[in-house]
Design an enzyme around this catalytic site. Sequence first.
Site, PDB file in Angstrom:
ATOM      1  N   ARG A  11      -5.234   5.998  17.608  1.00  0.00           N
ATOM      2  CA  ARG A  11      -4.502   5.756  18.860  1.00  0.00           C
ATOM      3  C   ARG A  11      -3.421   6.829  19.070  1.00  0.00           C
ATOM      4  O   ARG A  11      -2.891   6.950  20.168  1.00  0.00           O
ATOM      5  CB  ARG A  11      -3.882   4.380  18.896  1.00  0.00           C
ATOM      6  CG  ARG A  11      -2.785   4.117  17.902  1.00  0.00           C
ATOM      7  CD  ARG A  11      -2.349   2.665  17.940  1.00  0.00           C
ATOM      8  NE  ARG A  11      -1.660   2.326  19.161  1.00  0.00           N
ATOM      9  CZ  ARG A  11      -0.361   2.577  19.394  1.00  0.00           C
ATOM     10  NH1 ARG A  11       0.339   3.229  18.477  1.00  0.00           N
ATOM     11  NH2 ARG A  11       0.207   2.220  20.522  1.00  0.00           N
TER      12      ARG A  11
ATOM     13  N   ASP B 159       6.275   1.707  21.701  1.00  0.00           N
ATOM     14  CA  ASP B 159       5.885   0.565  20.851  1.00  0.00           C
ATOM     15  C   ASP B 159       6.946   0.327  19.782  1.00  0.00           C
ATOM     16  O   ASP B 159       7.680   1.227  19.422  1.00  0.00           O
ATOM     17  CB  ASP B 159       4.568   0.897  20.113  1.00  0.00           C
ATOM     18  CG  ASP B 159       3.379   0.739  21.038  1.00  0.00           C
ATOM     19  OD1 ASP B 159       3.581   0.273  22.155  1.00  0.00           O
ATOM     20  OD2 ASP B 159       2.268   1.108  20.632  1.00  0.00           O
TER      21      ASP B 159
ATOM     22  N   GLU C 264     -11.152  -3.890  -9.575  1.00  0.00           N
ATOM     23  CA  GLU C 264      -9.750  -3.677  -9.943  1.00  0.00           C
ATOM     24  C   GLU C 264      -9.262  -2.302  -9.511  1.00  0.00           C
ATOM     25  O   GLU C 264      -8.117  -1.948  -9.732  1.00  0.00           O
ATOM     26  CB  GLU C 264      -9.583  -3.830 -11.455  1.00  0.00           C
ATOM     27  CG  GLU C 264      -9.951  -5.206 -11.970  1.00  0.00           C
ATOM     28  CD  GLU C 264      -9.319  -6.309 -11.126  1.00  0.00           C
ATOM     29  OE1 GLU C 264     -10.072  -7.170 -10.625  1.00  0.00           O
ATOM     30  OE2 GLU C 264      -8.085  -6.294 -10.952  1.00  0.00           O
TER      31      GLU C 264
ATOM     32  N   PRO D 292      -3.080  -1.467  -3.252  1.00  0.00           N
ATOM     33  CA  PRO D 292      -1.798  -2.172  -3.236  1.00  0.00           C
ATOM     34  C   PRO D 292      -0.706  -1.379  -3.960  1.00  0.00           C
ATOM     35  O   PRO D 292       0.474  -1.585  -3.738  1.00  0.00           O
ATOM     36  CB  PRO D 292      -2.092  -3.477  -3.993  1.00  0.00           C
ATOM     37  CG  PRO D 292      -3.574  -3.614  -3.990  1.00  0.00           C
ATOM     38  CD  PRO D 292      -4.130  -2.222  -3.959  1.00  0.00           C
TER      39      PRO D 292
HETATM   40  C1  LIG Z   1      -8.143   1.324  -5.093  1.00  0.00           C
HETATM   41  O1  LIG Z   1      -7.832   0.209  -5.849  1.00  0.00           O
HETATM   42  C2  LIG Z   1      -7.813  -1.029  -5.218  1.00  0.00           C
HETATM   43  C3  LIG Z   1      -7.676  -2.172  -6.006  1.00  0.00           C
HETATM   44  C4  LIG Z   1      -7.672  -3.431  -5.414  1.00  0.00           C
HETATM   45  C5  LIG Z   1      -7.806  -3.555  -4.035  1.00  0.00           C
HETATM   46  C6  LIG Z   1      -7.930  -2.414  -3.252  1.00  0.00           C
HETATM   47  C7  LIG Z   1      -8.036  -2.543  -1.762  1.00  0.00           C
HETATM   48  O2  LIG Z   1      -6.766  -2.250  -1.146  1.00  0.00           O
HETATM   49  C8  LIG Z   1      -5.872  -3.320  -1.026  1.00  0.00           C
HETATM   50  O3  LIG Z   1      -6.089  -4.402  -1.506  1.00  0.00           O
HETATM   51  C9  LIG Z   1      -4.619  -3.042  -0.285  1.00  0.00           C
HETATM   52  C10 LIG Z   1      -4.288  -1.848   0.329  1.00  0.00           C
HETATM   53  N1  LIG Z   1      -3.070  -2.029   0.879  1.00  0.00           N
HETATM   54  N2  LIG Z   1      -2.630  -3.282   0.594  1.00  0.00           N
HETATM   55  C11 LIG Z   1      -3.579  -3.919  -0.117  1.00  0.00           C
HETATM   56  C12 LIG Z   1      -7.946  -1.134  -3.830  1.00  0.00           C
END
Ligand SMILES: COc1cccc(COC(=O)c2cn[nH]c2)c1
Length: 242
Positions: A154, A169, A112, A85
Amino acid sequence: MRIDVITLFPEYLDPLRASLVGRAQQDGRFALAVHDLRQFATDRHRTVDDSPYGGGAGMVMRADVWGRALDAVAGPDTVLVVPTPAGERLDQTLAAELAGAQHLVFACGRYEGIDQRVADVAAETMAVREISIGDYVLAGGEVAVLVMVEAVARLLPGVLGNPESAVTDSFGAGSPGLLEHPQYTRPPVYRGRPIPAVLTSGDHAAVARWQRDESLRRTARRRPDLLAVLDADTLDEADVAV
Ligand SMILES: COc1cccc(COC(=O)c2cn[nH]c2)c1
């Protein structure tokens, strides 16, 4: 192109064996291998995570385990993609950039996240991109990898039956920043609703104008943020009050 995915849940990537992406693999458009991160944990309990330094809830994935996994799978020509994220936002431009890579390794984080030193050490020898597919939190990176692999695959030569659609697209190369216009097909009348008459008028210029106007109208209504980056003459070309 070769794609490697490292994950605690290899079965999460099974959908990549189906449909368009699966066929692209069978046709040799790219090679995919999925690796179980736990095989790189050395202690008796196969530990892959530990408590975060600095305190806080949850667990963090250990750098030593990830380091061994990347040593086995990645190299200097690798683009290491870490879905998170906290990453730069995936868009069609970034998808096209990734589609040009020779070797993509996706590191699926859980809990996390992954000890930051994994990406920092990797960046000494290869390209590292921490990428977000949107502003929300998933339980792990696997679903984001499914999204990114499909968006990239794709765009590979020979994968799409109709390469043109990668251009027309929404966000395609052909109309940057505009959402795609509404689409219609048979039956000509559906539950009392006909299709826009212009589409069967045979007047291709009128059809093109209608499509552009509908794209602008839809973009203005749903994604005004995209209009902000359109240049003035694009807007002037429109017949609609935007
Ligand atoms: C690498 O660290 C983490 C920590 C927490 C969750 C995640 C998984 O990815 C997402 O949640 C995500 C990816 N793009 N939007 C949301 C990875």
